[in-house]
Design an enzyme around this catalytic site. Structure first.
Site, PDB file in Angstrom:
ATOM      1  N   ARG A  16      32.736 -22.696 -34.250  1.00  0.00           N
ATOM      2  CA  ARG A  16      31.404 -22.867 -34.832  1.00  0.00           C
ATOM      3  C   ARG A  16      30.549 -21.600 -34.737  1.00  0.00           C
ATOM      4  O   ARG A  16      29.508 -21.501 -35.357  1.00  0.00           O
ATOM      5  CB  ARG A  16      30.702 -24.057 -34.149  1.00  0.00           C
ATOM      6  CG  ARG A  16      31.313 -25.394 -34.499  1.00  0.00           C
ATOM      7  CD  ARG A  16      30.915 -26.496 -33.525  1.00  0.00           C
ATOM      8  NE  ARG A  16      31.705 -26.447 -32.278  1.00  0.00           N
ATOM      9  CZ  ARG A  16      31.596 -27.332 -31.278  1.00  0.00           C
ATOM     10  NH1 ARG A  16      30.728 -28.312 -31.359  1.00  0.00           N
ATOM     11  NH2 ARG A  16      32.348 -27.218 -30.200  1.00  0.00           N
ATOM     12  N   GLY A  79      42.817 -28.445 -26.082  1.00  0.00           N
ATOM     13  CA  GLY A  79      41.736 -29.290 -25.591  1.00  0.00           C
ATOM     14  C   GLY A  79      41.412 -28.996 -24.137  1.00  0.00           C
ATOM     15  O   GLY A  79      42.190 -28.360 -23.426  1.00  0.00           O
ATOM     16  N   ASN A 171      27.099 -35.422 -21.518  1.00  0.00           N
ATOM     17  CA  ASN A 171      27.970 -34.732 -20.572  1.00  0.00           C
ATOM     18  C   ASN A 171      27.846 -33.232 -20.814  1.00  0.00           C
ATOM     19  O   ASN A 171      28.332 -32.719 -21.807  1.00  0.00           O
ATOM     20  CB  ASN A 171      29.418 -35.186 -20.833  1.00  0.00           C
ATOM     21  CG  ASN A 171      30.436 -34.236 -20.209  1.00  0.00           C
ATOM     22  OD1 ASN A 171      30.206 -33.712 -19.123  1.00  0.00           O
ATOM     23  ND2 ASN A 171      31.539 -34.026 -20.915  1.00  0.00           N
ATOM     24  N   ASN A 229      27.516 -23.510 -28.737  1.00  0.00           N
ATOM     25  CA  ASN A 229      28.574 -23.745 -29.725  1.00  0.00           C
ATOM     26  C   ASN A 229      28.329 -22.972 -31.010  1.00  0.00           C
ATOM     27  O   ASN A 229      29.258 -22.677 -31.746  1.00  0.00           O
ATOM     28  CB  ASN A 229      28.685 -25.236 -30.039  1.00  0.00           C
ATOM     29  CG  ASN A 229      29.126 -26.031 -28.809  1.00  0.00           C
ATOM     30  OD1 ASN A 229      30.065 -25.644 -28.128  1.00  0.00           O
ATOM     31  ND2 ASN A 229      28.433 -27.096 -28.512  1.00  0.00           N
ATOM     32  N   ASN A 379       3.994  24.633 -19.927  1.00  0.00           N
ATOM     33  CA  ASN A 379       3.397  23.989 -21.086  1.00  0.00           C
ATOM     34  C   ASN A 379       4.261  24.294 -22.307  1.00  0.00           C
ATOM     35  O   ASN A 379       4.471  25.453 -22.652  1.00  0.00           O
ATOM     36  CB  ASN A 379       1.978  24.507 -21.309  1.00  0.00           C
ATOM     37  CG  ASN A 379       1.324  23.751 -22.457  1.00  0.00           C
ATOM     38  OD1 ASN A 379       0.883  22.617 -22.290  1.00  0.00           O
ATOM     39  ND2 ASN A 379       1.309  24.371 -23.628  1.00  0.00           N
ATOM     40  N   ALA A 425       2.869  31.950 -30.134  1.00  0.00           N
ATOM     41  CA  ALA A 425       3.123  30.866 -31.088  1.00  0.00           C
ATOM     42  C   ALA A 425       3.946  31.369 -32.258  1.00  0.00           C
ATOM     43  O   ALA A 425       3.840  32.523 -32.667  1.00  0.00           O
ATOM     44  CB  ALA A 425       1.795  30.300 -31.580  1.00  0.00           C
ATOM     45  N   ARG A 442       7.101  37.058 -34.183  1.00  0.00           N
ATOM     46  CA  ARG A 442       6.706  36.652 -35.535  1.00  0.00           C
ATOM     47  C   ARG A 442       6.308  37.875 -36.331  1.00  0.00           C
ATOM     48  O   ARG A 442       5.944  38.920 -35.782  1.00  0.00           O
ATOM     49  CB  ARG A 442       5.559  35.665 -35.473  1.00  0.00           C
ATOM     50  CG  ARG A 442       4.342  36.227 -34.795  1.00  0.00           C
ATOM     51  CD  ARG A 442       3.325  35.137 -34.498  1.00  0.00           C
ATOM     52  NE  ARG A 442       2.132  35.729 -33.964  1.00  0.00           N
ATOM     53  CZ  ARG A 442       1.428  35.218 -32.978  1.00  0.00           C
ATOM     54  NH1 ARG A 442       1.799  34.096 -32.401  1.00  0.00           N
ATOM     55  NH2 ARG A 442       0.347  35.817 -32.565  1.00  0.00           N
TER      56      ARG A 442
HETATM   57  C1  UD1 Z   1      32.856 -30.391 -24.386  1.00  0.00           C
HETATM   58  C2  UD1 Z   1      33.014 -31.823 -23.885  1.00  0.00           C
HETATM   59  C3  UD1 Z   1      31.773 -32.617 -24.257  1.00  0.00           C
HETATM   60  C4  UD1 Z   1      30.567 -31.945 -23.650  1.00  0.00           C
HETATM   61  C5  UD1 Z   1      30.482 -30.477 -24.041  1.00  0.00           C
HETATM   62  C6  UD1 Z   1      29.390 -29.869 -23.210  1.00  0.00           C
HETATM   63  C7  UD1 Z   1      35.407 -32.309 -24.000  1.00  0.00           C
HETATM   64  C8  UD1 Z   1      36.459 -33.022 -24.717  1.00  0.00           C
HETATM   65  N1  UD1 Z   1      34.179 -32.405 -24.497  1.00  0.00           N
HETATM   66  O1  UD1 Z   1      32.750 -30.458 -25.794  1.00  0.00           O
HETATM   67  O2  UD1 Z   1      31.875 -33.942 -23.785  1.00  0.00           O
HETATM   68  O3  UD1 Z   1      29.399 -32.622 -24.048  1.00  0.00           O
HETATM   69  O4  UD1 Z   1      31.708 -29.804 -23.775  1.00  0.00           O
HETATM   70  O5  UD1 Z   1      29.358 -28.523 -23.251  1.00  0.00           O
HETATM   71  O6  UD1 Z   1      35.663 -31.701 -22.990  1.00  0.00           O
HETATM   72  N2  UD1 Z   1      38.221 -24.807 -23.874  1.00  0.00           N
HETATM   73  C9  UD1 Z   1      39.426 -24.392 -23.349  1.00  0.00           C
HETATM   74  N3  UD1 Z   1      40.582 -24.816 -23.909  1.00  0.00           N
HETATM   75  C10 UD1 Z   1      40.605 -25.695 -24.939  1.00  0.00           C
HETATM   76  C11 UD1 Z   1      39.378 -26.130 -25.466  1.00  0.00           C
HETATM   77  C12 UD1 Z   1      38.209 -25.675 -24.911  1.00  0.00           C
HETATM   78  O7  UD1 Z   1      39.440 -23.610 -22.396  1.00  0.00           O
HETATM   79  O8  UD1 Z   1      41.708 -26.041 -25.377  1.00  0.00           O
HETATM   80  C13 UD1 Z   1      36.976 -24.308 -23.290  1.00  0.00           C
HETATM   81  C14 UD1 Z   1      36.091 -23.592 -24.288  1.00  0.00           C
HETATM   82  O9  UD1 Z   1      36.360 -22.208 -24.297  1.00  0.00           O
HETATM   83  C15 UD1 Z   1      34.697 -23.900 -23.780  1.00  0.00           C
HETATM   84  C16 UD1 Z   1      34.851 -25.240 -23.072  1.00  0.00           C
HETATM   85  O10 UD1 Z   1      36.228 -25.402 -22.836  1.00  0.00           O
HETATM   86  O11 UD1 Z   1      34.245 -22.943 -22.855  1.00  0.00           O
HETATM   87  C17 UD1 Z   1      34.328 -26.393 -23.910  1.00  0.00           C
HETATM   88  O12 UD1 Z   1      35.011 -26.410 -25.150  1.00  0.00           O
HETATM   89  P1  UD1 Z   1      34.292 -26.807 -26.493  1.00  0.00           P
HETATM   90  O13 UD1 Z   1      35.308 -26.822 -27.553  1.00  0.00           O
HETATM   91  O14 UD1 Z   1      33.078 -26.027 -26.702  1.00  0.00           O
HETATM   92  O15 UD1 Z   1      33.920 -28.333 -26.158  1.00  0.00           O
HETATM   93  P2  UD1 Z   1      32.724 -29.182 -26.758  1.00  0.00           P
HETATM   94  O16 UD1 Z   1      33.091 -29.656 -28.105  1.00  0.00           O
HETATM   95  O17 UD1 Z   1      31.445 -28.462 -26.588  1.00  0.00           O
HETATM   96 CA    CA Z   2      30.894 -26.449 -25.991  1.00  0.00          CA
END
Ligand code: UD1
Ligand code: CA
Length: 462
Positions: A16, A79, A171, A229, A379, A425, A442
Site C-alpha cells: 500500500r 503472513g 489490534n 500502511n 573583515n 576594493a 585594480r
Molecule cells: C496486522 C494485523 C492486524 C493489525 C495490524 C496492526 C495480522 C494478520 N494482522 O495487519 O490485525 O491490526 O497489523 O498494525 O497480523 N510481515 C512479515 N511477514 C509477512 C507479513 C507481514 O514480516 O508475511 C510484517 C510486515 O513487514 C509488517 C507487519 O508484519 O511490519 C504487519 O504486516 P502488515 O501486512 O502491515 O499487516 P496489517 O495488514 O497491517
Molecule cells: Ca500494518
C-alpha cells in the site's frame, strides 16, 4: 524481571506504500522506521531480539548492522503467523514469553510494553494482547469479544462482517505469548481467509479453543499504536512523532513558538532557553546550545552550535560548527566543514565550504568562501570570492589575523594574506601579500573632465 524473547516483523514489502523501498526502511523523523521498534525493544529485558526479514533483506540488514539483533529470513512472506514461525529454531528451548512487535508501528513506548509484561506475569497469562479503541479503526484487525466481554478473536478488516467492522477496539500488533503455546498454535494455522495468509492473529482463537489464559491491555495514547500502511499513515506518524519530540524539548526548557511547524529529528539535542521560531528543521545529530535563537525557514543538519548563537531567517547549515556567540544569516548557506570561531558573523547571501573563520571575524554580504582559513578580527568586504577551483584542483586561501579585505575582491587560490594587510576594493589577488602591506590590483581610474556634458550637447539634450 522475567526475561523475554522479542520478535520484530519486518518482512512485508508494504504494497500500500506504492514504493520501490520496503516499508520498514521508510524514514520517520530521519530514521528508518524499523529502528524505532528495535530501539524500543532494546530497552526491555530481552534474551534476544530477532528481526524477520524478506523483501530487500540486505538493505534491512545493513540498517541493523550495528544493533544487537539476530536476523531470520522468511523466504516468501506468507503472513504474520508464518513470519513468527520462522523464529522457531532460534528460540528452541526457550519457554518464556515471546514479545512480538509489528515493525510498522514505530511509536509504541517502552512503558506500554512494560505494562503488558507486568500483566502477563502477574496474571500468569498465556497470551497478552495490546488493544486500542480508535474513532477511526479502519485498516486494523478488530478485537471481537463475547457478550461477557471476553476476547474471543481478532478479525482482519478484509474478513470482517459489517457488524465486526463497526467495532472500534483494534489490534495494534503487539503480543506476548508463551513460547510453547505460540509455536504449537502457529503450526496449526490455516490460510483460508480473504488474503490467503497465515495470520498471527488467529492464535487468539486457538487460545480460546484451548481455554488458555488471555489478557488484553489497552493502550492509553492512540498515537502510540499508529500503524504505517500508506503514505497518509506515514505523514500522520511523522507528525505525531514530531509533536512528541517537540514536547520533550519544551519540557526540558526550550521555547518553540510553533511546535506544529517545528521539525526536530529524534537525535537532536537542544539547550535550555533556546528560542525557535516557526518552520525550522533540525536534523541528524545536531547539537544546539543554550540561549540560541533560530529564526524561521532554516534547516540545520548535523551541526554543532555553542551558546548564544543566532541564526536569522532562511539559512541552510550542514555539518558545520558555530561556536559561542556567532551569528549567521539571513539567507546564508554554511556547507560541510565550516567552522565559525567565537563571535564570528556570516551575513546575507554568504556561502561557505570547508572554511574556518576566526574569532570576531565577519563576512557580512554576498560572499563565497571555500577552502579558506581566516584568522581573527578579519573583515571580509561585500562580494569577496575565493576562487578555490581551477577546473582540476581545489586550492586554499589563507587570510591571517586583522586583515581588511575591501569589497569585490577575488582571491585566486592558492594565496596567503599576511597579518594586518589591507586589500583594496575591487582587487584580484593572485600573489601572496606580506603582513601589514596594502595590495591593490585594480586598473587606475581615469577622469575625462566635461566629457559627459559634451556628449549631451552633440545629442541635443540638456
Ligand atoms: C496486522 C494485523 C492486524 C493489525 C495490524 C496492526 C495480522 C494478520 N494482522 O495487519 O490485525 O491490526 O497489523 O498494525 O497480523 N510481515 C512479515 N511477514 C509477512 C507479513 C507481514 O514480516 O508475511 C510484517 C510486515 O513487514 C509488517 C507487519 O508484519 O511490519 C504487519 O504486516 P502488515 O501486512 O502491515 O499487516 P496489517 O495488514 O497491517
Ligand atoms: Ca500494518
Amino acid at each position: 524481571m522475567m526475561t523475554i524473547a522479542t520478535v520484530i516483523l519486518a518482512a512485508g514489502l508494504g504494497k500500500r506504500m506504492k514504493s520501490k523501498r520496503v516499508k520498514v526502511l521508510h524514514p520517520i523523523a530521519g530514521q528508518p522506521m524499523i529502528l524505532y521498534s528495535v530501539e524500543t525493544a532494546r530497552r526491555l529485558p530481552s534474551d534476544k531480539i530477532i528481526v524477520v526479514v524478506a523483501h530487500q533483506a540486505d538493505a534491512v540488514k545493513e540498517v541493523l548492522a550495528n544493533r544487537p539483533v539476530e536476523i531470520v529470513h522468511q523466504g516468501r512472506p506468507l503472513g504474520t503467523g508464518h513470519a513468527v514461525l520462522q523464529t522457531q529454531s532460534l528460540l528452541a528451548g526457550f519457554i518464556g514469553p515471546v514479545l512480538i512487535l509489528n515493525g510498522d508501528v514505530p511509536l509504541i513506548t517502552v512503558e506500554t510494553l512494560q505494562s503488558m509484561l507486568k500483566i502477563h506475569r502477574d496474571q500468569g497469562a498465556d497470551l497478552t494482547l495490546l488493544t486500542a479503541t480508535l474513532s477511526h479503526p479502519e485498516g486494523y484487525g478488530r478485537v471481537i469479544r463475547d457478550p461477557d466481554g471476553e476476547m474471543i478473536a481478532i478479525v482482519e478488516e478484509a474478513d470482517a462482517t459489517p457488524v465486526q467492522r463497526a467495532v472500534q477496539e483494534v489490534n495494534p500488533g503487539f503480543y506476548l505469548v508463551n513460547a510453547p503455546f505460540l509455536f504449537e498454535a502457529l503450526k496449526k494455522l490455516k490460510s483460508d481467509n480473504a488474503q490467503k495468509e497465515y495470520y498471527l492473529t488467529d492464535i487468539v482463537k486457538a487460545a480460546v479453543r484451548q481455554s488458555r489464559k488471555l489478557r488484553a491491555v489497552s493502550a492509553q495514547d492512540p498515537a502510540e499504536v499508529m500503524g504505517v500502511n500508506s503514505r497518509m499513515d506515514l505523514a500522520r506518524t511523522e507528525k505525531a512523532l514530531a509533536r512528541r519530540i517537540a514536547e520533550r524539548h519544551m519540557r526540558e526548557g526550550v521555547t518553540l513558538l510553533d511546535p506544529e511547524t517545528t521539525w526536530i529529528e529524534a537525535d537532536v539535542a537542544i539547550g535550555r532557553d533556546t528560542l525557535i521560531y516557526p518552520n525550522v528543521r533540525l536534523e541528524g545529530m545536531s547539537r544546539i546550545g543554550e540561549d540560541c535563537v533560530i529564526h524561521s525557514h532554516t534547516r540545520i543538519s548535523n551541526c554543532r552550535l555553542g551558546t548564544g548563537v543566532t541564526v536569522k531567517d532562511a539559512c541552510v547549515l550542514a555539518e558545520s560548527v558555530l561556536e559561542d556567540g556567532t551569528a549567521v544569516g539571513p539567507f546564508a548557506h554554511l556547507r560541510p566543514g565550516t567552522v565559525l570561531h567565537k563571535g564570528a558573523r556570516i551575513g546575507n547571501f554568504v556561502e561557505t565550504k570547508k572554511t574556518e573563520i576566526g574569532e570576531g571575524s565577519k563576512a557580512n554580504h554576498l560572499t563565497y568562501l571555500g577552502d579558506a582559513v581566516i584568522g581573527k578580527e578579519v573583515n571580509i568586504g561585500a562580494g569577496t570570492i575565493t576562487c578555490n577551483y581551477d577546473g582540476v584542483n581545489k586550492h586554499r586561501t589563507m587570510i591571517e589575523d586583522h586583515v581588511f579585505v575591501g569589497s569585490d575582491t577575488q582571491f585566486v587560490a592558492p594565496v596567503r594574506i599576511g597579518r594586518g594587510a589591507v586589500i583594496g576594493a575591487g582587487s584580484t589577488i593572485t600573489k601572496d601579500v606580506p603582513p601589514d602591506s596594502l595590495a591593490l590590483s585594480r586598473a587606475k581610474q581615469e577622469v575625462k573632465k566635461d566629457w559627459a556634458k559634451r556628449r549631451k550637447k552633440v545629442k541635443g539634450k540638456r
